[in-house]
Design an enzyme around this catalytic site. Structure first.
Site, PDB file in Angstrom:
ATOM      1  N   HIS A 231      -1.170  11.794  -3.171  1.00  9.64           N
ATOM      2  CA  HIS A 231      -0.972  10.427  -3.616  1.00  9.64           C
ATOM      3  C   HIS A 231      -1.314   9.518  -2.341  1.00  9.64           C
ATOM      4  CE1 HIS A 231       0.479  10.734  -7.552  1.00  9.64           C
ATOM      5  NE2 HIS A 231       0.905  11.603  -7.163  1.00  9.64           N
ATOM      6  N   LYS A 422       3.116  -6.195  -5.736  1.00 10.06           N
ATOM      7  CA  LYS A 422       2.924  -4.719  -5.306  1.00 10.06           C
ATOM      8  C   LYS A 422       4.028  -4.413  -4.419  1.00 10.06           C
ATOM      9  CE  LYS A 422      -1.546  -5.047  -4.925  1.00 10.06           C
ATOM     10  NZ  LYS A 422      -1.865  -3.888  -5.447  1.00 10.06           N
ATOM     11  N   ARG A 423       4.388  -3.204  -4.140  1.00 12.64           N
ATOM     12  CA  ARG A 423       5.212  -3.106  -2.599  1.00 12.64           C
ATOM     13  C   ARG A 423       4.691  -3.907  -1.532  1.00 12.64           C
ATOM     14  NH1 ARG A 423       9.542   0.966  -3.407  1.00 12.64           N
ATOM     15  NH2 ARG A 423       9.872   0.747  -1.069  1.00 12.64           N
ATOM     16  N   LYS A 428      -1.504  -3.329   2.164  1.00  9.06           N
ATOM     17  CA  LYS A 428      -1.931  -4.021   1.028  1.00  9.06           C
ATOM     18  C   LYS A 428      -2.143  -5.361   1.064  1.00  9.06           C
ATOM     19  CE  LYS A 428       1.193  -1.005  -1.972  1.00  9.06           C
ATOM     20  NZ  LYS A 428       0.223  -0.575  -2.860  1.00  9.06           N
ATOM     21  N   THR A 530      -2.667   1.258  -9.850  1.00 11.57           N
ATOM     22  CA  THR A 530      -2.693   1.255 -11.174  1.00 11.57           C
ATOM     23  C   THR A 530      -2.446  -0.204 -11.820  1.00 11.57           C
ATOM     24  OG1 THR A 530      -0.322   1.956 -11.133  1.00 11.57           O
ATOM     25  CG2 THR A 530      -1.932   3.675 -11.452  1.00 11.57           C
ATOM     26  N   LYS A 534      -3.946  -2.298 -15.015  1.00 12.38           N
ATOM     27  CA  LYS A 534      -2.983  -3.215 -16.016  1.00 12.38           C
ATOM     28  C   LYS A 534      -3.517  -4.838 -16.061  1.00 12.38           C
ATOM     29  CE  LYS A 534       0.908  -0.296 -14.669  1.00 12.38           C
ATOM     30  NZ  LYS A 534       2.027  -0.204 -13.531  1.00 12.38           N
TER      31      LYS A 534
END
Length: 716
Positions: A231, A422-423, A428, A530, A534
């Site tokens: 992952h 997101k986290r 990111k 993901t 969405k």
């Protein structure tokens, strides 16, 4: 899996406290315990009749009959079952979560001096195993309690699986000895990352020490049973447990891991004689400093299939991170691009859009999302364009009302909803978004009369409690928001909201209301993502890098229908080779310089001018994720976004093209691929008759429940 008629069990831990609730106080993240069971959980059923013992510590005795693990401490695993129903097919699978319980003689059997009260109080020590979820995202912290959790879920689950196998007609017995030959044909176990990696030595321990199978036979069965999903490729996230800790907690498992490693390295030596460096790279044990067990290596060696979760990620896994292993067994490595369930992420959260789609192409798409491609026919249908736009507007008004109630900030529902949820993590690149916000602010201030496409920028996500930089990033975003939202010159042209306590239930509200989805990780760092899927399914357009599943989204919809920007993986590699120098971007780009200077000078923190020095220092001197390198391309791409947003009709056409291209990203497609290519079972669309109808139809169907094979998903 239930929807696809696959007989499956999901195994994990029943944490008393889940991921923390996030509060924002004075712009800082504060954690609160999530006491989610306080009011009871009506969906779960405790199953004390299936309680199982789990052993820790102790020592290994060398007996004539083999190795014996003795003098252990016992913790009981109490299962709680939650039914997981398939969609409209009367099929139900089980999620079984283990809770830790102290045995009744805990601390009382060892010739106790009579402190009965203390002994009872000490039961908490055993029961702490299932107390709390570790909140780290993409970061490994080698804590003993975490290792206990990992072994706890694995040991209880494997006992459960073996008990079920023995009770079935497949576990044929010859005078009390079970024949395990058919085990991999009846049981598939998917390792969700390396967290349940101890399942490999544990199954070997059961087969060799308890069931008395010869090693070679036990190893063959074990390998054919397990498959491993990777992952993440971030090195700080990979689990590397200190040998000393494993030796103390699980002495027999360490011996088994050493034996697995010895045989593995013998094989490598036979194929690559005298290549000592390759042996070092491929060993399950890392030498140098503290000896550690590389859990990913254990998973690869002990599994018959290894997969990444998007094409680009699986490619990195194969050609970079685990290259030596892929050279050895290329057929073992696969891709399974992640997916999302259209039941939750369209029907449930966006009924307006789901209904609109059903009116055009029928209802079958809910179980076969590839049918969304039929929407291409309506890209130029003026009525459909208006209806899609209207549903989005209604969702935005509804979300704007929620924001005004919670944040007391007046939101302009006709502004572009630019969402980054997101986290919070450096890879990111929420910081890059923040720099764009400051840039937009400066442009408005420079020329307040110049037309500006109004935006509401919504950023949300939790930072791991021990991740200082992530917490500073939250503080910076809230500080910038405070300045922007209270500047009368800006008015309602630009608003910045930090969304508190982002979680699934809030995602269900924000995603249907989003216009622009931010997916801006440095190329090569996001395994899949993901959220990106969405947003696409719910009529948002994507601004993103060629990373994770964004690559495949661009492939499905056409790159011209996403806002793709920034370095590709090759360019990141070239920049690494050359050496990334943040200063040269700062010197070259006046808008970047202005934004950074404002952060540095305390423009956003006048009471504490040096508050964000650590952040700017990181950006200049040790930014592994190269924010400055992609800043210019990002801002230019954002200008293109604003341009298109002014043309509502053309924007909505792109939205329809994106929705029509999102069919690949259904979890139904993902799970069918796992079923056929890893677990060797065939999905079935048989609808079991409801309880009030006779059962003979289902009983005669040989394909019912995937032909009897059970798939176990082991997860923390």
């Amino acid at each position: 899996m239930a929807t696809l008629g696959l007989a499956a069990y999901g195994y994990g831990i029943r944490y008393e406290y889940g991921i923390f609730n996030q509060k924002i106080r004075d712009g800082w993240q504060v954690e609160e315990a999530d006491d989610w069971l306080r009011h009871g959980n009506p969906w779960e059923k405790a199953r004390p009749e299936y309680m199982l013992p789990v052993h820790f510590y102790g020592r290994v005795e060398h007996a004539k009959s083999g190795q014996k693990w003795v003098d252990t401490q016992v913790v009981l695993a109490l299962p709680y079952d939650t039914p997981v129903p398939g969609y409209m097919n009367n099929t139900v699978n089980t999620m079984r979560l283990w809770s830790a319980r102290a045995p009744n003689d805990f601390n009382l059997r060892d010739f106790n001096v009579g402190d009965y009260i203390q002994a009872v109080l000490d039961r908490n020590l055993a029961e702490n195993i299932s107390r709390v979820l570790y909140p780290n995202d993409n970061f490994f912290e080698g804590k003993e309690l975490r290792l206990k959790q990992e072994y706890f879920v694995v040991a209880a689950t494997l006992q459960d699986i073996i008990r079920r196998f023995k009770a079935s007609k497949f576990g044929s017995t010859e005078s009390v000895r079970t024949i395990f030959d058919s085990f991999p044909d009846q049981v598939a176990i998917q390792l969700n990352d390396t967290h349940p990696a101890l399942a490999i030595p544990e199954l070997m321990r059961v087969f060799v020490d308890i069931e008395k199978l010869p090693w070679t036979k036990a190893w063959d069965i074990t390998k054919r049973t397990f498959a491993y999903t990777n992952h993440t490729v971030l090195p700080e996230a990979l689990e590397r447990w200190p040998v000393d800790l494993v030796e103390k907690l699980l002495p027999r498992h360490l011996q088994i891991i050493y034996e697995i490693n010895q045989r593995h390295l013998d094989k490598v030596t036979a194929l690559f004689p005298n290549d000592l460096d390759r042996l070092r790279r491929m060993s399950l044990i890392e030498e140098g400093g503290v000896k550690r067990i590389n859990m990913a290596h254990l998973c690869i060696v002990g599994s018959h299939a290894v997969n990444g979760v998007a094409k680009i990620h699986s490619d990195i896994v194969k050609t970079q991170v685990f290259k030596d292993f892929a050279d050895l067994e290329p057929e073992k490595f696969q891709n399974k691009t992640n997916g999302i369930t259209p039941r939750r992420w369209l029907l449930l959260c966006n009924p307006g859009l789901a209904e609109l789609i059903a009116e055009k192409i029928g209802e079958d798409y809910v179980k076969d999302l590839s049918q969304l491609i039929k929407l291409h026919k309506f890209v130029n249908d003026d009525i459909f364009i208006r209806e899609v736009s209207k549903v989005k507007q209604e969702n935005k008004v509804k979300f704007a009302q929620l924001l005004e109630k919670e944040y007391r900030v007046k939101i302009n529902p006709s502004s572009m909803f630019d969402v980054h949820v997101k986290r919070i993590h450096e890879y990111k690149r929420q910081l890059m978004n923040c720099l764009h916000i400051i840039t937009m602010y400066n442009r408005i201030k420079r020329d307040p009369m110049k037309p500006f496409v109004p935006r509401t920028v919504i950023i949300g996500g939790k930072a791991a409690p021990g991740y200082h930089m992530a917490k500073m990033i939250i503080k910076l975003i809230t500080a910038v928001g405070h300045v922007v939202n209270n500047d009368p010159v800006v008015g309602n042209k630009l608003k910045v909201i930090f969304l508190e306590n982002y979680r699934v239930s809030l995602a269900e509200k924000v995603i249907p209301a989003t216009d622009l989805s931010e997916q801006i990780s440095t190329a090569g760092t996001e395994a899949s993502g993901t959220g990106n899927m969405k947003f696409m399914l719910n009529g948002a357009l994507t601004i993103g890098t060629m990373d994770g599943a964004n690559v495949e989204m661009a492939e499905e919809a056409g790159e011209e229908n996403l806002f793709i920007f920034g370095m590709r993986i090759q360019e990141v590699a070239e920049l690494d080779k050359k050496g990334y120098n943040a200063q040269e971007y700062y010197d070259k780009l006046p808008e970047l310089k202005q934004a950074i200077d404002q952060i540095k000078s305390g423009f956003f923190s006048p009471m504490q001018p040096d508050l964000f020095n650590e952040v700017t220092n990181m950006l200049f001197h040790h930014d592994r994720f190269k924010v400055f390198a992609d800043y210019e391309a990002y801002v230019k791409c954002q200008d293109k976004v604003s341009q298109l947003y002014m043309n509502a009709k053309e924007w909505t056409k792109l939205v329809i093209r994106n929705i029509a291209a999102s069919g690949k990203f259904s979890s139904d497609r993902t799970i069918k691929e796992y079923a056929r290519e890893i677990w060797n079972v065939e999905p079935s669309d048989t609808k079991i008759p409801p309880p009030n109808e006779p059962r003979d139809v289902a009983d005669k169907n040989p394909h019912f429940a995937g032909g009897g094979k059970k798939i176990d998903l082991t997860s923390l």
